[in-house]
Scaffold this motif. Structure first.
Motif, PDB file in Angstrom:
ATOM      1  N   LYS A  85       0.848  -1.189   0.000  1.00 13.62           N
ATOM      2  CA  LYS A  85       0.000   0.000   0.000  1.00 13.62           C
ATOM      3  C   LYS A  85       0.883   1.238   0.000  1.00 13.62           C
ATOM      4  CE  LYS A  85      -3.666  -2.266   2.680  1.00 13.62           C
ATOM      5  NZ  LYS A  85      -4.443  -2.219   3.944  1.00 13.62           N
ATOM      6  N   ALA A  86       0.733   2.076  -1.013  1.00 17.56           N
ATOM      7  CA  ALA A  86       1.629   3.214  -1.183  1.00 17.56           C
ATOM      8  C   ALA A  86       1.599   4.165   0.009  1.00 17.56           C
ATOM      9  CB  ALA A  86       1.278   3.975  -2.456  1.00 17.56           C
ATOM     10  N   GLU A  87       0.426   4.361   0.624  1.00 21.51           N
ATOM     11  CA  GLU A  87       0.360   5.317   1.737  1.00 21.51           C
ATOM     12  C   GLU A  87       1.164   4.851   2.940  1.00 21.51           C
ATOM     13  OE1 GLU A  87      -3.186   2.692   2.971  1.00 21.51           O
ATOM     14  OE2 GLU A  87      -2.131   3.267   1.122  1.00 21.51           O
ATOM     15  N   GLU A  88       1.452   3.547   3.027  1.00 23.98           N
ATOM     16  CA  GLU A  88       2.258   3.038   4.132  1.00 23.98           C
ATOM     17  C   GLU A  88       3.747   3.320   3.947  1.00 23.98           C
ATOM     18  OE1 GLU A  88       0.660  -0.611   6.340  1.00 23.98           O
ATOM     19  OE2 GLU A  88       0.319  -1.115   4.216  1.00 23.98           O
ATOM     20  N   PHE A  89       4.072   3.977   2.813  1.00 18.29           N
ATOM     21  CA  PHE A  89       5.466   4.346   2.549  1.00 18.29           C
ATOM     22  C   PHE A  89       5.611   5.844   2.296  1.00 18.29           C
ATOM     23  CE2 PHE A  89       4.923  -0.105   1.612  1.00 18.29           C
ATOM     24  CZ  PHE A  89       6.020  -0.673   2.229  1.00 18.29           C
ATOM     25  N   GLY A  90       4.649   6.625   2.783  1.00 19.91           N
ATOM     26  CA  GLY A  90       4.755   8.074   2.724  1.00 19.91           C
ATOM     27  C   GLY A  90       4.182   8.725   1.491  1.00 19.91           C
ATOM     28  N   VAL A  91       3.608   7.937   0.574  1.00 13.96           N
ATOM     29  CA  VAL A  91       2.983   8.507  -0.625  1.00 13.96           C
ATOM     30  C   VAL A  91       1.602   9.047  -0.237  1.00 13.96           C
ATOM     31  CG1 VAL A  91       2.191   8.045  -2.979  1.00 13.96           C
ATOM     32  CG2 VAL A  91       4.210   6.854  -2.081  1.00 13.96           C
ATOM     33  N   GLN A 108      -1.328   9.094  -1.104  1.00 12.10           N
ATOM     34  CA  GLN A 108      -2.307   8.501  -2.003  1.00 12.10           C
ATOM     35  C   GLN A 108      -2.499   7.030  -1.617  1.00 12.10           C
ATOM     36  OE1 GLN A 108      -2.116   7.002  -6.668  1.00 12.10           O
ATOM     37  NE2 GLN A 108      -0.504   8.242  -5.828  1.00 12.10           N
ATOM     38  N   THR A 109      -3.738   6.553  -1.682  1.00 13.50           N
ATOM     39  CA  THR A 109      -3.971   5.129  -1.458  1.00 13.50           C
ATOM     40  C   THR A 109      -3.867   4.416  -2.797  1.00 13.50           C
ATOM     41  OG1 THR A 109      -6.364   5.522  -1.613  1.00 13.50           O
ATOM     42  CG2 THR A 109      -5.402   5.434   0.595  1.00 13.50           C
ATOM     43  N   ARG A 110      -2.815   3.672  -2.951  1.00 13.81           N
ATOM     44  CA  ARG A 110      -2.522   2.988  -4.217  1.00 13.81           C
ATOM     45  C   ARG A 110      -1.925   1.634  -3.872  1.00 13.81           C
ATOM     46  NH1 ARG A 110      -1.561   5.578  -9.077  1.00 13.81           N
ATOM     47  NH2 ARG A 110      -0.492   4.402 -10.721  1.00 13.81           N
ATOM     48  N   ARG A 111      -2.500   0.560  -4.354  1.00 14.11           N
ATOM     49  CA  ARG A 111      -2.012  -0.780  -4.064  1.00 14.11           C
ATOM     50  C   ARG A 111      -1.258  -1.313  -5.277  1.00 14.11           C
ATOM     51  NH1 ARG A 111      -5.898  -4.297  -3.746  1.00 14.11           N
ATOM     52  NH2 ARG A 111      -5.026  -5.666  -2.140  1.00 14.11           N
ATOM     53  N   ARG A 112      -0.103  -1.910  -5.023  1.00 12.41           N
ATOM     54  CA  ARG A 112       0.703  -2.441  -6.110  1.00 12.41           C
ATOM     55  C   ARG A 112       1.272  -3.804  -5.750  1.00 12.41           C
ATOM     56  NH1 ARG A 112      -1.811   0.090  -8.822  1.00 12.41           N
ATOM     57  NH2 ARG A 112      -1.291   1.616 -10.437  1.00 12.41           N
ATOM     58  N   ALA A 120      -4.991  11.021  -1.067  1.00 13.34           N
ATOM     59  CA  ALA A 120      -5.803  11.027  -2.275  1.00 13.34           C
ATOM     60  C   ALA A 120      -6.250   9.616  -2.643  1.00 13.34           C
ATOM     61  CB  ALA A 120      -5.010  11.622  -3.436  1.00 13.34           C
ATOM     62  N   PHE A 121      -7.278   9.546  -3.494  1.00  9.83           N
ATOM     63  CA  PHE A 121      -7.604   8.285  -4.142  1.00  9.83           C
ATOM     64  C   PHE A 121      -6.449   7.912  -5.078  1.00  9.83           C
ATOM     65  CE2 PHE A 121     -11.823  10.167  -3.320  1.00  9.83           C
ATOM     66  CZ  PHE A 121     -12.463   9.105  -2.692  1.00  9.83           C
ATOM     67  N   THR A 122      -6.482   6.700  -5.593  1.00 12.11           N
ATOM     68  CA  THR A 122      -5.484   6.297  -6.588  1.00 12.11           C
ATOM     69  C   THR A 122      -5.487   7.276  -7.752  1.00 12.11           C
ATOM     70  OG1 THR A 122      -5.721   3.961  -6.021  1.00 12.11           O
ATOM     71  CG2 THR A 122      -4.777   4.467  -8.174  1.00 12.11           C
ATOM     72  N   VAL A 123      -4.335   7.808  -8.079  1.00 11.11           N
ATOM     73  CA  VAL A 123      -4.204   8.748  -9.193  1.00 11.11           C
ATOM     74  C   VAL A 123      -4.187   7.947 -10.494  1.00 11.11           C
ATOM     75  CG1 VAL A 123      -2.708  10.434 -10.307  1.00 11.11           C
ATOM     76  CG2 VAL A 123      -3.014  10.472  -7.822  1.00 11.11           C
ATOM     77  N   ALA A 154      -0.966  16.641  -9.484  1.00 13.77           N
ATOM     78  CA  ALA A 154      -1.206  15.206  -9.636  1.00 13.77           C
ATOM     79  C   ALA A 154       0.103  14.440  -9.480  1.00 13.77           C
ATOM     80  CB  ALA A 154      -1.837  14.917 -10.996  1.00 13.77           C
ATOM     81  N   GLY A 155       1.185  14.990 -10.047  1.00 15.32           N
ATOM     82  CA  GLY A 155       2.495  14.361  -9.887  1.00 15.32           C
ATOM     83  C   GLY A 155       2.941  14.340  -8.437  1.00 15.32           C
ATOM     84  N   GLN A 156       2.656  15.412  -7.705  1.00 11.04           N
ATOM     85  CA  GLN A 156       3.007  15.443  -6.277  1.00 11.04           C
ATOM     86  C   GLN A 156       2.279  14.358  -5.494  1.00 11.04           C
ATOM     87  OE1 GLN A 156       2.321  19.930  -5.932  1.00 11.04           O
ATOM     88  NE2 GLN A 156       3.840  19.581  -4.322  1.00 11.04           N
ATOM     89  N   LEU A 157       1.027  14.098  -5.857  1.00  8.39           N
ATOM     90  CA  LEU A 157       0.280  13.043  -5.181  1.00  8.39           C
ATOM     91  C   LEU A 157       0.860  11.662  -5.500  1.00  8.39           C
ATOM     92  CD1 LEU A 157      -3.399  14.308  -5.566  1.00  8.39           C
ATOM     93  CD2 LEU A 157      -1.879  14.521  -3.582  1.00  8.39           C
ATOM     94  N   GLN A 158       1.656  11.582  -6.560  1.00  5.77           N
ATOM     95  CA  GLN A 158       2.387  10.363  -6.887  1.00  5.77           C
ATOM     96  C   GLN A 158       3.788  10.380  -6.276  1.00  5.77           C
ATOM     97  OE1 GLN A 158       1.301   7.550  -8.005  1.00  5.77           O
ATOM     98  NE2 GLN A 158       1.074   7.564 -10.225  1.00  5.77           N
TER      99      GLN A 158
END
Length: 323
Positions: free
Chosen positions: A170-176, A178-182, A256-259, A284-288
């Motif tokens: 989960k991206a938000e667990e690494f300081g991003v 945004q909630t983004r799963r990879r 943020a939601f997933t960009v 948008a790039g900052q949220l990434q």
């Protein structure tokens, strides 16, 4: 960090390469899209423009780490899902590749040729093994639906002497912000492969967060990431299926939601409900987790941003893979 050099397949706008540069690791990325290549070059990233299928490990003899994020469109939840429907075939092809079969022709018969590209990293890794110069590490990133593919590839790499681990991060667990799963795969030729340790708490929309041990800071919010007066709300059509009532809403006190490539469709509302300027490409790039001055170029900037691997997440992944 030891002497490493990356070759990045399907390099995109540069999330993995930017992370490598921040870690002091040289990288060259292969990318076919001309506009994406323009962004990469403006950012100072070494770029080889072309189709990864037309290259081989021998074309990059200095690279001892293989990284990449194959196209996700056919596997993504927001897509037509042809990749998900062809998943059983893809897993079968992996076994055929393991037996040294050429699956180029049958891969071309899939519903969308982009689905078969998910096997290119395996072709590269095995070609390097056969040459006598295997990659020291392999790092792959894709949407969660590809995790079964990563696990199947991991089994092949394990048989070739790699230590392999794969899971969804989960991206938000690494300081991003945004909630983004990879889905992530890390394979190491030496030492034990391990996923990176989380640095932030996960996002919880309706329930209280469970205390972590050791205590971790809360996930980074949009308000912290963007230079905008607070409070504000983001109203997204992501996952809404076209139904305005199903549109998600998050405040500036949340990530943020997933960009995605449709980020510019999301409304931005002030605290009183009035509509504000929509997110710029820079925002948008900052949220990434890209720098605010990242030189996005071309007419498809939103798609470039939405398809990129967040550099901050990539930094944690590469650090885990190379230390």
């Amino acid at each position: 960090m030891g002497r490493y050099e990356l070759v990045t397949l399907f390099a995109g706008a540069g999330g993995l390469d930017l992370a490598a540069r921040d870690l002091g690791v040289p990288a060259v990325g292969i990318e076919w899209d001309t506009h994406v290549c323009a962004t990469r070059r403006a950012a100072g990233l070494v770029t080889e423009e072309g189709d990864v299928r037309e290259f081989n490990p021998s074309d990059f003899p200095a690279a001892n780490v293989l990284a990449g994020g194959p196209p996700c469109q056919t596997f993504a939840i927001a897509s037509t899902g042809t990749g998900r429907r062809d998943l059983a075939d893809v897993l079968h092809f992996i076994q055929r590749v393991k037996m040294c079969e050429d699956v180029t022709a049958p891969l071309a018969q899939l519903n969308d040729e982009r689905t078969g590209l998910v096997l290119e990293p395996l072709r590269w890794a095995l070609a390097a093994v056969d040459s006598g110069y295997p990659y020291e590490a392999v790092v792959l990133v894709q949407v969660p639906a590809v995790l079964p593919v990563w696990r199947a590839i991991g089994e092949v790499l394990s048989a070739e002497g790699y230590s392999v681990v794969s899971d969804v991060l989960k991206a938000e667990e690494f300081g991003v912000p945004q909630t983004r799963r990879r889905a992530v795969l890390i394979a190491r030729r030496r030492g034990m492969a391990a996923l990176p340790k989380t640095t932030h708490q996960p996002y919880h929309s309706r329930v209280s967060a469970t205390p972590s041990d050791p205590p971790l800071p809360p996930c980074v919010t949009m308000g912290e990431a963007l230079d905008r007066p607070e409070p504000f709300h983001i109203v997204s059509n992501y996952g809404a299926g076209g139904d305005p009532k199903a549109r998600g809403r998050r405040t500036s006190a949340e990530p943020a939601f997933t960009v995605t490539g449709k980020i510019r469709r999301s409304q931005v509302l002030a605290g009183d409900g009035s509509e504000l300027e929509r997110l710029t490409f820079a925002e948008a790039g900052q949220l990434q987790s890209f720098p605010v001055d990242y030189p996005w170029a071309g007419p498809d900037q939103a798609q470039q941003i939405g398809s990129a691997t967040p550099p901050l997440l990539a930094t944690h992944i590469l650090t885990a893979a190379l230390l």
